[in-house]
Design a protein around this motif. Structure first.
Motif, short mmCIF file in Angstrom:
data_model
loop_
_atom_site.label_atom_id
_atom_site.label_comp_id
_atom_site.label_asym_id
_atom_site.label_seq_id
_atom_site.Cartn_x
_atom_site.Cartn_y
_atom_site.Cartn_z
N ALA A 127 0.81 -1.22 0.00
CA ALA A 127 0.00 0.00 0.00
C ALA A 127 0.85 1.27 0.00
O ALA A 127 0.40 2.31 -0.49
CB ALA A 127 -0.93 0.00 1.22
N ILE A 128 2.06 1.19 0.55
CA ILE A 128 2.86 2.42 0.63
C ILE A 128 3.72 2.64 -0.63
O ILE A 128 4.36 3.68 -0.75
CB ILE A 128 3.77 2.46 1.89
N PHE A 129 3.72 1.68 -1.55
CA PHE A 129 4.56 1.83 -2.74
C PHE A 129 4.16 3.06 -3.56
O PHE A 129 4.99 3.94 -3.84
CB PHE A 129 4.49 0.57 -3.61
N LEU A 130 2.89 3.13 -3.92
CA LEU A 130 2.45 4.25 -4.77
C LEU A 130 2.56 5.61 -4.09
O LEU A 130 3.05 6.57 -4.69
CB LEU A 130 1.02 4.00 -5.27
N PRO A 131 2.12 5.73 -2.82
CA PRO A 131 2.31 7.03 -2.16
C PRO A 131 3.78 7.47 -2.11
O PRO A 131 4.09 8.63 -2.35
CB PRO A 131 1.78 6.79 -0.74
N THR A 132 4.70 6.51 -1.84
CA THR A 132 6.13 6.87 -1.79
C THR A 132 6.62 7.29 -3.17
O THR A 132 7.38 8.26 -3.29
CB THR A 132 6.98 5.68 -1.28
N LEU A 133 6.17 6.56 -4.18
CA LEU A 133 6.55 6.91 -5.55
C LEU A 133 6.09 8.33 -5.87
O LEU A 133 6.84 9.14 -6.43
CB LEU A 133 5.92 5.91 -6.53
N PHE A 134 4.88 8.63 -5.48
CA PHE A 134 4.32 9.96 -5.75
C PHE A 134 5.09 11.03 -4.96
O PHE A 134 5.47 12.07 -5.51
CB PHE A 134 2.84 9.99 -5.38
N LEU A 135 5.34 10.76 -3.67
CA LEU A 135 6.03 11.76 -2.83
C LEU A 135 7.46 11.99 -3.32
O LEU A 135 7.93 13.13 -3.36
CB LEU A 135 6.04 11.29 -1.36
N SER A 136 8.13 10.92 -3.71
CA SER A 136 9.50 11.07 -4.22
C SER A 136 9.50 11.85 -5.53
O SER A 136 10.37 12.69 -5.77
CB SER A 136 10.12 9.69 -4.40
N SER A 137 8.51 11.58 -6.38
CA SER A 137 8.43 12.30 -7.65
C SER A 137 8.15 13.79 -7.39
O SER A 137 8.73 14.67 -8.05
CB SER A 137 7.31 11.74 -8.52
N LEU A 138 7.28 14.05 -6.44
CA LEU A 138 6.94 15.44 -6.09
C LEU A 138 8.20 16.18 -5.62
O LEU A 138 8.50 17.30 -6.06
CB LEU A 138 5.88 15.44 -4.99
N CYS A 139 8.93 15.50 -4.74
CA CYS A 139 10.18 16.05 -4.22
C CYS A 139 11.16 16.30 -5.37
O CYS A 139 11.83 17.33 -5.44
CB CYS A 139 10.74 15.03 -3.23
N GLY A 140 11.21 15.32 -6.30
CA GLY A 140 12.11 15.42 -7.45
C GLY A 140 11.75 16.58 -8.37
O GLY A 140 12.62 17.28 -8.86
N VAL A 141 10.46 16.78 -8.59
CA VAL A 141 10.01 17.87 -9.48
C VAL A 141 10.44 19.22 -8.90
O VAL A 141 10.96 20.09 -9.61
CB VAL A 141 8.48 17.81 -9.69
N ILE A 142 10.25 19.38 -7.59
CA ILE A 142 10.65 20.65 -6.95
C ILE A 142 12.16 20.84 -7.06
O ILE A 142 12.65 21.91 -7.41
CB ILE A 142 10.19 20.68 -5.47
N ALA A 143 12.91 19.75 -6.78
CA ALA A 143 14.38 19.84 -6.86
C ALA A 143 14.83 20.13 -8.29
O ALA A 143 15.75 20.92 -8.51
CB ALA A 143 14.99 18.54 -6.37
N LEU A 144 14.14 19.51 -9.25
CA LEU A 144 14.50 19.70 -10.66
C LEU A 144 14.32 21.16 -11.07
O LEU A 144 15.21 21.76 -11.68
CB LEU A 144 13.62 18.78 -11.52
N PHE A 145 13.18 21.73 -10.71
CA PHE A 145 12.93 23.11 -11.12
C PHE A 145 13.82 24.10 -10.36
O PHE A 145 14.13 25.16 -10.88
CB PHE A 145 11.44 23.47 -10.94
N SER A 146 14.21 23.74 -9.14
CA SER A 146 15.08 24.66 -8.41
C SER A 146 16.53 24.55 -8.86
O SER A 146 17.28 25.52 -8.81
CB SER A 146 14.99 24.42 -6.90
N SER A 147 16.93 23.36 -9.34
CA SER A 147 18.34 23.21 -9.76
C SER A 147 18.56 23.62 -11.21
O SER A 147 19.67 23.90 -11.62
CB SER A 147 18.81 21.77 -9.55
N ARG A 148 17.51 23.62 -12.01
CA ARG A 148 17.64 24.03 -13.43
C ARG A 148 16.60 25.11 -13.70
O ARG A 148 15.62 24.88 -14.42
CB ARG A 148 17.38 22.85 -14.36
#
Lengths: 168, 296
Positions: A97-118
């Motif tokens: 059950a926690i696989f999809l929420p973690t995938l989503f949270l990590s992606s969300l974190c990644g999107v913010i990091a991506l836009f802030s680093s580039r």
């Protein structure tokens, strides 16, 4: 007890992330141990503990990261809070059950990091980064979180059965 | 439509206080970055200094294990000989590049110069103790910081060539953004044709040289060196060699893809340039005809 555990995580995770984990980077992408720990703390301990650990780990990550500012502090804090919130809304917090929420949270974190680093980059580059860093990292994070969660469950099962059998 | 229960989301008591404190802190930091920088550094520097201890310990442990593996398990004699030869080749390559640069400058001036003065620079040697804490920057962590005279924007090199630039300094560690990171840019020059451009990392992990003049006679295999226009690098330090050229009919400039001379995956020690000198007036001199190319 919680404080000692919290401090030991702060002391250990970022050093492991910047040194030893370099050898475990398939396709040049490493899982984010701090994110995994924050998610697990949120799922198991709730919003406050998740957010507390996320802010602490994010702060230390920011100190040893190429980017300036407090991006990791913010995103990890947010992830800890959201994972705590997710665990409350799930009817049963199982590894599956926690696989999809973690995938989503990590992606969300990644999107913010991506836009802030580039900040001044084109969509072509962003798509490339999404495909080569964000997606693999999110998958690694989700799989690792599920794996550790499953192991923690097994460990709990073992310790509780040992206790109930009267060995302790 | 059902109402969203805010107490479920934001909780009560401790959660609300924590969220409020965090939100206010973030807003203050974002709105007043300069004013809060001092406070932020006051908190972050001692933490960074403390955290450097486990990082250095783990790095030593990591180096130890790797050394043991390399020396005793992976064909000791062959490995050492190979390493020695590789070192020698790198040193010779670097020396050749420096000599070419010296010859070019010498011809330009028309008389003998003290070539040591071409790139007089003071450096601080540092050990690489880790990589960036996230996947979003190509950076390394070195074991020297503000206590050793390191400052942000200082250039970082090895005996082979340019590595990158210091981006973040803590008391006993510093973060160096590698040449392959898209956030790093520096002035570069094609050594043979003397055309200048901007060398910048890319998201794909290679390096490119932008704004090369459209009539430039740059060729594949040409060596790229620092032009000396940046204060943080002296002129003539090897960056890499051109391995692909790009120019569309409608493009104003040429674009060269560069293969960096430094192998960033095997960096163990670097030199941080704490002060670099320039040869006065050398940028104003006419172009030479020396060939400085490597076979692609």
């Amino acid at each position: 007890m919680y404080i000692a555990f919290y401090l030991s995580l702060l002391l250990i995770l970022v050093p492991i992330q910047v040194t030893v984990l370099n050898h475990v980077s398939p396709w040049g992408v490493r899982p984010d141990l701090c994110l995994v720990a924050t998610c697990l703390m949120g799922f198991l301990g709730g919003k406050n503990k998740g957010m507390g650990l996320g802010v602490g780990l994010g702060f230390i990550q920011d100190l040893f990261s190429g980017g300036a500012g407090i991006v990791n502090l913010l995103t990890k804090g947010m992830i800890g809070f959201l994972s705590g919130l997710v665990s409350r809304t799930l009817s049963s917090t199982t590894p599956q059950a926690i696989f999809l929420p973690t995938l989503f949270l990590s992606s969300l974190c990644g999107v913010i990091a991506l836009f802030s680093s580039r900040p001044h980059t084109d969509w072509l580059v962003l798509t490339h980064e999404f495909r080569t860093i964000l997606l693999p990292q999110s998958l690694f994070d989700a799989l690792l979180t599920v794996g550790v969660y499953w192991l923690l469950g097994k460990w709990r099962l073992v310790t509780s059965s040992v206790e109930s059998s009267g060995f302790r | 439509m059902s109402k969203v229960n805010l107490t479920v989301i934001f909780g009560s008591g401790v959660t609300r206080v924590l969220l409020a404190v965090l939100s206010i802190t973030v807003v203050v930091i974002l709105l007043l970055p300069r004013q809060t920088q001092g406070i932020f550094e006051g908190v972050s520097h001692p933490v960074a200094q403390f955290m450097a201890i486990p990082i250095q310990t783990l790095a030593s442990f990591d180096y130890g294990i790797r050394d043991a593996w390399n020396r005793y398990l992976a064909l000791q004699g062959v490995y050492e000989q190979n390493l020695e030869l590789q070192n020698e080749v790198q040193q010779l390559q670097s020396r050749v590049s420096q000599l070419r640069e010296q010859i070019i400058v010498s011809d330009q001036l028309g008389h003998m110069l003290d070539f040591q003065a071409v790139a007089p620079m003071e450096t601080v040697a540092a050990r690489v103790i880790g990589r960036n804490a996230t996947n979003w920057y190509r950076a390394i962590i070195i074991d020297k910081g503000s206590q050793h005279g390191i400052k942000t924007e200082m250039g970082v090199v090895t005996e082979t060539g340019v590595v990158g630039r210091v981006i973040n300094v803590n008391p006993s560690t510093a973060i160096v953004l590698l040449l392959t990171d898209p956030n790093v840019a520096m002035a570069g020059m094609i050594q043979r044709s003397r055309d200048e451009g901007i060398v910048q990392g890319t998201a794909q992990g290679f390096v490119r040289m932008k704004y090369l003049p459209p009539l430039s006679k740059v060729e594949i295999g040409d060596l790229v060196v620092t032009s000396g226009l940046n204060e943080d690098y002296p002129r003539g330090l090897l960056i890499g060699h051109v391995h692909r050229l790009e120019k569309g009919d409608a493009d104003l400039f040429q674009l060269a893809e560069i293969h960096p001379i430094v192998d960033f995956s095997k960096l163990e020690g670097v030199l941080v340039i704490t002060s670099s000198g320039q040869l006065p007036g050398s940028d104003l001199l006419p172009a030479p005809e020396q060939s400085s190319k490597v076979q692609p």
